[in-house]
Design a protein around this motif. Structure first.
Motif, PDB file in Angstrom:
ATOM      1  N   THR A   1       2.936   1.945   6.623  1.00 26.78           N
ATOM      2  CA  THR A   1       4.256   1.654   6.051  1.00 26.78           C
ATOM      3  C   THR A   1       4.885   2.936   5.486  1.00 26.78           C
ATOM      4  O   THR A   1       4.202   3.708   4.816  1.00 26.78           O
ATOM      5  N   PRO A   2       6.178   3.185   5.767  1.00 22.07           N
ATOM      6  CA  PRO A   2       7.165   2.314   6.408  1.00 22.07           C
ATOM      7  C   PRO A   2       7.409   2.629   7.878  1.00 22.07           C
ATOM      8  O   PRO A   2       8.446   2.243   8.428  1.00 22.07           O
ATOM      9  N   PHE A   3       6.462   3.302   8.521  1.00 26.82           N
ATOM     10  CA  PHE A   3       6.733   3.886   9.829  1.00 26.82           C
ATOM     11  C   PHE A   3       6.328   2.969  10.985  1.00 26.82           C
ATOM     12  O   PHE A   3       5.663   1.956  10.800  1.00 26.82           O
ATOM     13  N   GLN A   4       6.701   3.384  12.196  1.00 32.71           N
ATOM     14  CA  GLN A   4       6.333   2.687  13.426  1.00 32.71           C
ATOM     15  C   GLN A   4       5.047   3.271  14.013  1.00 32.71           C
ATOM     16  O   GLN A   4       4.785   4.455  13.897  1.00 32.71           O
ATOM     17  N   TYR A   5       4.283   2.428  14.681  1.00 33.75           N
ATOM     18  CA  TYR A   5       3.107   2.807  15.479  1.00 33.75           C
ATOM     19  C   TYR A   5       1.967   3.342  14.608  1.00 33.75           C
ATOM     20  O   TYR A   5       1.915   3.074  13.407  1.00 33.75           O
ATOM     21  N   SER A   6       1.039   4.108  15.235  1.00 32.83           N
ATOM     22  CA  SER A   6      -0.251   4.351  14.595  1.00 32.83           C
ATOM     23  C   SER A   6      -0.932   5.568  15.194  1.00 32.83           C
ATOM     24  O   SER A   6      -0.330   6.329  15.964  1.00 32.83           O
ATOM     25  N   LYS A   7      -2.183   5.729  14.841  1.00 30.01           N
ATOM     26  CA  LYS A   7      -3.045   6.754  15.432  1.00 30.01           C
ATOM     27  C   LYS A   7      -2.889   6.778  16.950  1.00 30.01           C
ATOM     28  O   LYS A   7      -2.681   5.738  17.575  1.00 30.01           O
ATOM     29  N   GLN A   8      -3.003   7.947  17.542  1.00 27.33           N
ATOM     30  CA  GLN A   8      -2.845   8.232  18.971  1.00 27.33           C
ATOM     31  C   GLN A   8      -1.391   8.424  19.379  1.00 27.33           C
ATOM     32  O   GLN A   8      -1.128   8.998  20.427  1.00 27.33           O
ATOM     33  N   VAL A   9      -0.448   7.948  18.564  1.00 30.52           N
ATOM     34  CA  VAL A   9       0.959   7.984  18.965  1.00 30.52           C
ATOM     35  C   VAL A   9       1.636   9.173  18.291  1.00 30.52           C
ATOM     36  O   VAL A   9       2.157   9.071  17.173  1.00 30.52           O
TER      37      VAL A   9
ATOM     38  N   ARG B   1      14.356   2.804   5.393  1.00 32.50           N
ATOM     39  CA  ARG B   1      14.283   1.456   5.939  1.00 32.50           C
ATOM     40  C   ARG B   1      12.838   1.113   6.290  1.00 32.50           C
ATOM     41  O   ARG B   1      12.072   1.979   6.699  1.00 32.50           O
ATOM     42  N   LEU B   2      12.510  -0.160   6.171  1.00 29.61           N
ATOM     43  CA  LEU B   2      11.200  -0.647   6.601  1.00 29.61           C
ATOM     44  C   LEU B   2      11.312  -1.087   8.051  1.00 29.61           C
ATOM     45  O   LEU B   2      12.072  -2.005   8.379  1.00 29.61           O
ATOM     46  N   ASN B   3      10.569  -0.442   8.929  1.00 29.18           N
ATOM     47  CA  ASN B   3      10.597  -0.834  10.336  1.00 29.18           C
ATOM     48  C   ASN B   3      10.007  -2.229  10.516  1.00 29.18           C
ATOM     49  O   ASN B   3       9.085  -2.620   9.794  1.00 29.18           O
TER      50      ASN B   3
ATOM     51  N   THR C   1      -1.691   6.415  -4.411  1.00 31.65           N
ATOM     52  CA  THR C   1      -0.937   7.644  -4.652  1.00 31.65           C
ATOM     53  C   THR C   1       0.363   7.675  -3.863  1.00 31.65           C
ATOM     54  O   THR C   1       1.337   8.305  -4.282  1.00 31.65           O
ATOM     55  N   PHE C   2       0.382   7.004  -2.718  1.00 32.24           N
ATOM     56  CA  PHE C   2       1.582   6.959  -1.875  1.00 32.24           C
ATOM     57  C   PHE C   2       2.107   5.531  -1.731  1.00 32.24           C
ATOM     58  O   PHE C   2       2.693   5.174  -0.716  1.00 32.24           O
ATOM     59  N   GLY C   3       1.892   4.726  -2.777  1.00 29.68           N
ATOM     60  CA  GLY C   3       2.485   3.402  -2.833  1.00 29.68           C
ATOM     61  C   GLY C   3       1.630   2.281  -2.318  1.00 29.68           C
ATOM     62  O   GLY C   3       2.038   1.115  -2.351  1.00 29.68           O
ATOM     63  N   GLY C   4       0.441   2.572  -1.835  1.00 30.67           N
ATOM     64  CA  GLY C   4      -0.430   1.542  -1.287  1.00 30.67           C
ATOM     65  C   GLY C   4      -1.128   0.726  -2.356  1.00 30.67           C
ATOM     66  O   GLY C   4      -1.060   1.029  -3.557  1.00 30.67           O
ATOM     67  N   LEU C   5      -1.838  -0.312  -1.900  1.00 31.59           N
ATOM     68  CA  LEU C   5      -2.544  -1.199  -2.827  1.00 31.59           C
ATOM     69  C   LEU C   5      -4.026  -0.868  -2.954  1.00 31.59           C
ATOM     70  O   LEU C   5      -4.774  -1.599  -3.592  1.00 31.59           O
ATOM     71  N   ILE C   6      -4.483   0.198  -2.331  1.00 26.37           N
ATOM     72  CA  ILE C   6      -5.878   0.608  -2.477  1.00 26.37           C
ATOM     73  C   ILE C   6      -5.962   1.598  -3.635  1.00 26.37           C
ATOM     74  O   ILE C   6      -5.428   2.712  -3.552  1.00 26.37           O
ATOM     75  N   PRO C   7      -6.586   1.214  -4.742  1.00 27.41           N
ATOM     76  CA  PRO C   7      -6.618   2.094  -5.919  1.00 27.41           C
ATOM     77  C   PRO C   7      -7.469   3.336  -5.673  1.00 27.41           C
ATOM     78  O   PRO C   7      -8.629   3.240  -5.292  1.00 27.41           O
TER      79      PRO C   7
ATOM     80  N   ILE D   1       4.094  -2.818  -0.247  1.00 28.75           N
ATOM     81  CA  ILE D   1       3.883  -1.368  -0.226  1.00 28.75           C
ATOM     82  C   ILE D   1       5.233  -0.647  -0.203  1.00 28.75           C
ATOM     83  O   ILE D   1       5.450   0.333  -0.929  1.00 28.75           O
ATOM     84  N   PHE D   2       6.151  -1.140   0.608  1.00 27.11           N
ATOM     85  CA  PHE D   2       7.466  -0.521   0.748  1.00 27.11           C
ATOM     86  C   PHE D   2       8.195  -0.497  -0.597  1.00 27.11           C
ATOM     87  O   PHE D   2       8.787   0.516  -0.989  1.00 27.11           O
ATOM     88  N   LYS D   3       8.134  -1.595  -1.328  1.00 21.95           N
ATOM     89  CA  LYS D   3       8.777  -1.657  -2.643  1.00 21.95           C
ATOM     90  C   LYS D   3       8.132  -0.656  -3.604  1.00 21.95           C
ATOM     91  O   LYS D   3       8.823   0.028  -4.379  1.00 21.95           O
TER      92      LYS D   3
END
Length: 767
Positions: A409-417, A290-292, A66-72, A275-277
């Motif tokens: 994608t397309p962001f920096q870092y992850s959970k906890q941040v 931009r893709l980080n 739904t947001f561009g990912g490859l998991i259907p 994913i970015f494309k």
């Protein structure tokens, strides 16, 4: 029986005619359709919609199709096709804080959840206790005539309240939900979950080899909907569905894992690009985004050996299959809403992730997150060759941090941040036929998890109460985003927002974001404190830089200083101070209240109750012993005396083949040690003790001892020690999982167990 019924009916007719005269002279009227003195249930506003809120776990912005990912996720796609997607929706970057903010509409520190409940502190912003001054959506909607239910994960009850003896006022039922079916705490197994129905522990998986939690939860959600519409067809409902998917342990039905075989062999670097494309092609992100670059602490996919790539790809396959399987179950519930004729009158708010995807398993990942939590991280050679077990009932894996970064994608870092969008940006879809635009539109207005409650209240047509159950209520912090339902270009109404979690912090204002830089990766288990005040600051113009990729701090120092000052003001107003970056050192249960009242030695008696880890003395940084008093029958008898944990890690005292056994397993890395007496126990009373004596150097292992009636019968050293953090225990029978494969649930002790005493002994210093 029929004669008695006839007699009662006849007697009632003689004694109580349609209008009877009482001794006082007053008349007793026949029952009437409208009752005047009986307490009445609240009535919902006319045409109030049903509310369905879905919140998945540890799912990054770029994971779902739904947001561009490859998991259907076809059912999520379908929801978006007739509703709207939000590509500027924010969470708090971690489980409990996001959920507390969603439930109350208040900033997470204001309701005691500045961090997850397991690292709570004795400070107003961190005490893991939603105050009575912050009514939940469950309480508010229940008071307005709604039937309310909660399915899946509850991570907002203080750990010290999670015992069979409560108190229960901060369990889901106490927070305004009529029915709860799920688990309490951060995570549980899909195959043998630690489940609660309302207030009672249940084990629905016993004897069901095909059991899976997400299907079971959907089954119960469907049953609840049917019952609610049978008995209360005119009353609207609130359903809050928060599955554990895709938090670790990452597990799924094997046939679903097989569907993704080979789908991620390209690795995380190429996956991010793809994913970015897709995101740009779908219009999920702006064309100029931009893709980080890959996070510096993460390895390139091509730097892994073929064997490492194979196990890594399988871990991603498991993650994808778990999320896709949940989407399938979500589709079943949507199908039931349509069958009942309720779909068109249901406002659905579906947030894909309570934070960004998790890098907590580190660059190697883990096939046993419980061991990793206890500082027993697996090496590559302890995972390679075990690919076929990943995702199954004897796996508690969490994928490599490289995959998590790709899911964000397309962001920096992850959970906890909380300072970066990889931790806080999550996809959201809203659907409400006839009320929300249905042109596959995307909304870019700044929205936050605290906005969900006021949006629900506006959609229903109610005002948040200023007083609830006699308690004055704090103001709602969130801003309704109902104005975006039909207006794609409407100006932002939520214009300022602070962020903070574990010292990572930021302040958003009118499209600008000032934020700190994380001092260390989220998988760093070091207990050393890093002063958050020493964190560096950055500045981004998100109006022109959607993915937070160009640091403008040097170019606009005056803007950075102004936003830093704004953060200070907001932090003081929201109980954010004191700031701390500690995590693993704060996991020690002794930093929090306990039903044990500070006792270092606790005696337990046989019970069917399941005790969470807060109901056992903390075994962190300490030597300890467990002593069982038994009365062995003349015919002998095997079973469990006391056990904590399960197959992934755990310990216990048992009687097997008539002999005393002390099992100690700090991980599943072939390190399980089983001490056994050489002789069967004779009939009569005995004292059986298992003991762990730590080495002088903390975390370096120790010596295990088994004794009977004060005499040592077995001893062995172990190179590994464990705090058995977060594991439930039981007395007289196994809990929810077997500690060893040769013990079948419930493996209850067949003799007479008099008592078990667990005691802390020697402290070992820093973890």
């Amino acid at each position: 029986m029929r004669n008695w019924i006839k007699l009662i009916a006849a007697t009632t007719a003689m004694v109580m005619p349609a209008t009877a005269v009482l001794a006082s002279g007053a008349s007793l009227a026949a029952p009437q359709p409208a009752f005047k003195t009986y307490p009445a249930r609240p009535q919902a506003p006319a045409q109030a919609p049903n509310i369905l809120i879905v919140l998945t776990d540890d799912v990054g912005f770029g994971a779902s199709s739904t947001f561009g990912g490859l998991i259907p996720m076809p059912n999520y796609d379908a929801l978006a096709a007739q509703g709207v997607r939000y590509n500027n929706f924010h969470t708090t970057a971690m489980c409990s804080p996001t959920r507390a903010a969603l439930l109350t509409g208040r900033n997470h520190h204001r309701v005691g959840f500045g961090a997850i409940s397991e690292v709570s502190m004795d400070a107003p912003g961190y005490n893991a206790s939603i105050p009575k001054t912050a009514a939940t959506i469950g309480q508010v909607l229940k008071a307005n005539g709604y039937d309310t239910s909660w399915f899946g994960k509850n991570h907002n009850t203080p750990p010290w309240d999670l015992t069979p003896y409560g108190p229960f006022d901060r369990w889901p039922l106490g927070l305004g939900f009529d029915y709860f079916y799920g688990f309490n705490g951060p995570a549980t197994s899909q195959f043998a979950p630690i489940l609660t129905e309302n207030l009672n522990t249940i084990r629905p998986y016993i004897g069901k080899p095909d059991y899976i939690l997400d299907r079971d939860t959907a089954d119960h959600a469907i049953q609840w909907l049917g019952g609610q519409k049978s008995l209360r067809p005119d009353a609207p409902f609130l359903m809050y569905w928060s599955p554990g998917t895709a938090h670790g342990p990452q597990q799924a039905p094997k046939e679903w894992i097989a569907k993704f075989r080979g789908k991620f062999d390209m690795g995380w670097d190429k996956l991010r690009v793809e994913i970015f494309k897709r995101q740009k092609a779908m219009g999920v992100i702006p064309k100029n985004a931009r893709l980080n670059p890959r996070e510096a602490a993460l390895p390139a996919w091509d730097s892994l050996t073929p064997e490492q790539q194979k196990v890594s790809a399988r871990m991603m396959e498991v993650y994808a299959s778990q999320l896709a399987f949940f989407d399938d179950q979500f589709g079943r519930v949507i199908g039931e809403l349509k069958r009942l004729g309720e779909y068109d009158n249901t406002l659905i708010i579906y947030v894909q992730g309570d934070n960004g995807s998790s890098e907590e398993a580190g660059p190697r990942g883990t096939n046993n997150e419980y061991a990793s939590m206890n500082n027993n991280d697996p090496e590559w050679d302890q995972m390679i060759g075990k690919e076929d077990s990943l995702g199954g009932p004897h796996s508690a894996g969490v994928y490599q941090a490289g995959w998590a970064y790709a899911m964000n994608t397309p962001f920096q870092y992850s959970k906890q941040v909380a300072s970066h969008l990889g931790g806080t940006m999550n996809g959201m879809v809203v659907s409400w036929p006839g009320h929300v635009a249905d042109q596959r539109q995307t909304r870019g207005q700044f929205t936050h998890v605290i906005d969900i409650a006021p949006t629900v209240y506006e959609a229903i047509g109610i005002t948040p109460p200023t007083q609830m159950n006699g308690v004055d209520q704090m103001p709602i912090d969130g801003v309704s985003f109902a104005y975006t339902f039909r207006e794609a270009k409407a100006a932002n109404r939520h214009t300022e927002q602070y962020f903070e979690l574990m010292g990572n912090r930021g302040f958003y204002k009118d499209g600008w974001l000032a934020n700190t830089v994380p001092a260390r990766p989220t998988w760093d288990h070091s207990p050393t404190h890093v002063d958050p005040l020493a964190f560096k600051w950055e500045l981004y113009d998100l109006n022109r830089d959607y993915s937070q990729s160009v640091n403008l701090a040097a170019k606009h120092p005056e803007k950075l200083a102004a936003l830093q000052a704004d953060f200070e003001t907001a932090a003081k107003a929201n109980n954010v101070f004191p700031l701390t970056s500690d995590f693993f050192s704060r996991l020690d249960a002794r930093f929090r209240p306990s039903i044990l009242g500070g006792r270092n030695s606790v005696t337990y008696y046989p019970s069917t109750a399941r005790f969470n880890y807060g109901a056992f003395p903390s075994l962190m940084r300490t030597g300890w012993s467990a002593s069982a008093q038994v009365d062995v029958p003349s015919a002998g008898g095997d079973g469990t005396l006391v056990a904590q944990g399960g197959w992934a890690m755990g310990w216990g005292l048992f009687v097997i083949n008539g002999k005393p056994v002390f099992l100690y397993d700090p991980s599943d890395h072939d390190t399980a040690i089983r001490l056994s007496g050489s002789e069967p126990l004779s009939p009569g009373k005995h004292s059986i003790m298992g003991r762990f004596v730590p080495d002088a150097m903390p975390g370096r292992g120790g010596t295990l001892e088994l004794s009977v009636d004060g005499k040592e019968v077995a001893r062995q050293t172990t190179p590994m020690s464990s705090s058995f953090l977060g594991l439930a225990g039981s007395v007289g029978q196994l809990g929810d999982e077997s500690v060893a494969d040769d013990m079948q649930l419930p493996f209850a002790y067949q003799g007479r167990l008099l008592s078990v005493t667990i005691s802390q002994e020697k402290e070992t210093g820093a973890r």
